[in-house]
Design an enzyme around this catalytic site. Structure first.
Site, short mmCIF file in Angstrom:
data_model
loop_
_atom_site.label_atom_id
_atom_site.label_comp_id
_atom_site.label_asym_id
_atom_site.label_seq_id
_atom_site.Cartn_x
_atom_site.Cartn_y
_atom_site.Cartn_z
N GLU A 1 -11.39 -0.43 -3.20
CA GLU A 1 -10.57 0.17 -2.14
C GLU A 1 -9.40 0.92 -2.78
OE1 GLU A 1 -9.30 -3.26 0.13
OE2 GLU A 1 -7.95 -3.93 -1.44
N ASP B 1 0.82 -1.22 0.00
CA ASP B 1 0.00 0.00 0.00
C ASP B 1 0.86 1.27 0.00
OD1 ASP B 1 -2.06 -1.91 0.40
OD2 ASP B 1 -1.86 -1.72 2.57
O1 FUB Z 1 -3.13 -3.70 3.45
C1 FUB Z 1 -4.41 -3.98 3.95
C2 FUB Z 1 -5.44 -3.67 2.94
O2 FUB Z 1 -5.23 -4.47 1.79
C3 FUB Z 1 -5.39 -2.27 2.43
O3 FUB Z 1 -5.94 -1.34 3.30
C4 FUB Z 1 -6.09 -2.44 1.16
O4 FUB Z 1 -5.99 -1.37 0.29
C5 FUB Z 1 -5.44 -3.69 0.63
O5 FUB Z 1 -4.20 -3.44 0.04
#
Ligand code: FUB
Length: 416
Positions: free
Chosen positions: A307, A97
């Site tokens: 996301e 991320d």
């Molecule tokens: O790293 C945990 C979660 O997985 C993140 O918040 C999302 O974007 C995905 O990458």
């Protein structure tokens, strides 16, 4: 707009083809089963987590041998390193991320710090058990990467219980701000903010999460007029679907609204207050439209928001990019205002190795760069590594889709 192709059709037909096809088929199977677990084709090796001593570490340029540290590359790699478009920025720890920023001529990357915890994988991402943040810095892309000491630990955040997921950072008037999602003691994701005088930290968290915040993956964008906006949200484990009523519903859906023919759940945006610590307004839903002006539908898994929000500006236009989650694309939509609406334009990155993909886009030294993550080192979705590659625009402002793999024998692989 790029022609919509299935993932497998976009990969080169060479010796890597059979491996890539296996990967794409696994991804399709997952999509059909709705699983957020590791790609079934991947081996799972238990990895030891070693405690790191405090202090910065210098990471060698990607291809050089490194001392044994927290991240232990598995001995039998699924693919040869030369098959990846770019190499992990650091191999000492697992990172994901990546939110990149350029401050004072240096590049700072604010990633999640992945660890090999005990929780079994599930579709809510319970296996992402991160407990702290460590920041990366580099003078130039392709050069030495400094891995900072712990910049913020969950034990020092009064309201947070666990799962320090994807963060971002911002700068204003001599202070650096770290925005991070974490689960509170009731199991609801909230977004916190912490401050520091140094971009590497250490950061001190505010005692409470941002009032009215929920869900995950904050990304802060500061416009040319100095106004800062925070984008956030994520479905499934990110809990956006459990917050539609205004408060967190622990019994809400585990995935989405289950309404394939209605507008998909929307990411959120709110302007920040001048002190960068609170929303200055109630978060607004961001409209992502197709080329006919219709909101993308919940069943449109290849294009709808899942996301990993990111905002950047290019030639006066606002580019809102995000992950499609269970179809594993990074995609983008373009608009004329930081609030949207945004019109879907296409894919930035095809599926990487590993379930998740999450990115940032920054300009540095006259070029544009995509920071992203995959699971090259470990072969496990929960243990990722951040990477960077150049991003190119077409003359009409659309972004050229990047393939995270290269054909065997192709020149120019593993540039970073
Ligand atoms: O790293 C945990 C979660 O997985 C993140 O918040 C999302 O974007 C995905 O990458």
């Amino acid at each position: 707009m790029p022609k919509m192709l299935r993932a497998a059709e976009r990969f080169p037909a060479d010796r890597a083809w059979s491996q890539v096809r296996t990967f794409a088929q696994a991804a399709n199977r997952e999509r059909q089963s709705g699983s957020r677990r590791s790609k079934p084709a991947l081996e799972v090796l238990p990895l030891a987590v070693l405690l790191l001593t405090a202090g910065c570490q210098q990471s060698q340029p990607a291809n050089e041998a490194q001392p044994k540290t927290e991240a232990q590359p598995k001995t039998e790699a699924k693919r040869d390193a030369s098959e990846y478009l770019s190499q992990p920025l650091v191999k000492d720890i697992y990172t994901a991320d990546p939110s990149a920023h350029v401050w004072n001529g240096k590049i700072y990357v604010y990633p999640s710090h992945d660890i090999d915890g005990p929780t079994p994988e599930d579709d809510l991402g319970s296996h992402f058990e991160m407990r702290d943040y460590r920041i990366l810095s580099m003078d130039k892309i392709g050069g030495l990467v400094t891995v900072g000491p712990v910049a913020l630990d969950v034990k020092d955040v009064p309201w947070a219980d666990k799962q320090m997921w994807a963060p971002d950072a911002a700068y204003r008037n001599g202070t650096y701000y770290l925005y991070f999602p974490a689960k509170d003691k009731a199991g609801a994701f909230r977004i916190g903010v912490a401050t520091a005088k140094n971009p590497m930290g250490p950061f001190k968290a505010q005692p409470q999460p941002i009032k009215g915040s929920y869900s995950i993956d904050p990304a802060v964008f500061t416009d040319d007029d100095g106004s800062s906006y925070i984008y956030f949200g994520g479905i499934w484990g990110g809990q956006l679907q459990r917050n539609v009523g205004g408060t967190y519903d622990p019994d809400g859906s585990k995935t989405d609204l289950g309404q394939d023919n209605k507008p998909a759940l929307a990411p959120r945006v709110a302007k920040l207050t001048g002190d960068m610590l609170e929303f200055s307004e109630a978060p607004r839903a961001i409209q992502i439209l197709d080329d006919r002006g219709k909101p993308l539908q919940g069943g449109d898994h290849d294009r709808r928001f899942f996301e990993a929000s990111w905002m950047h500006k290019y030639k006066g236009k606002y580019y809102f990019s995000y992950s499609t989650g269970d179809t594993h694309y990074l995609v983008y939509a373009v608009g004329d205002s930081p609030y949207g609406p945004f019109t879907y334009k296409g894919r930035i990155l095809d599926p990487v190795e590993g379930w998740t993909t999450h990115h940032s886009i920054v300009e540095w030294n006259g070029k544009w760069w995509l920071f992203y993550a995959d699971s090259q080192l470990s072969g496990q979705t929960r243990l990722r590594n951040v990477k960077v590659t150049e991003l190119h625009y077409n003359p009409d402002g659309t972004i050229r889709t990047i393939n995270p793999f290269v054909a065997k024998g192709a020149k120019g692989a593993a540039a970073q």
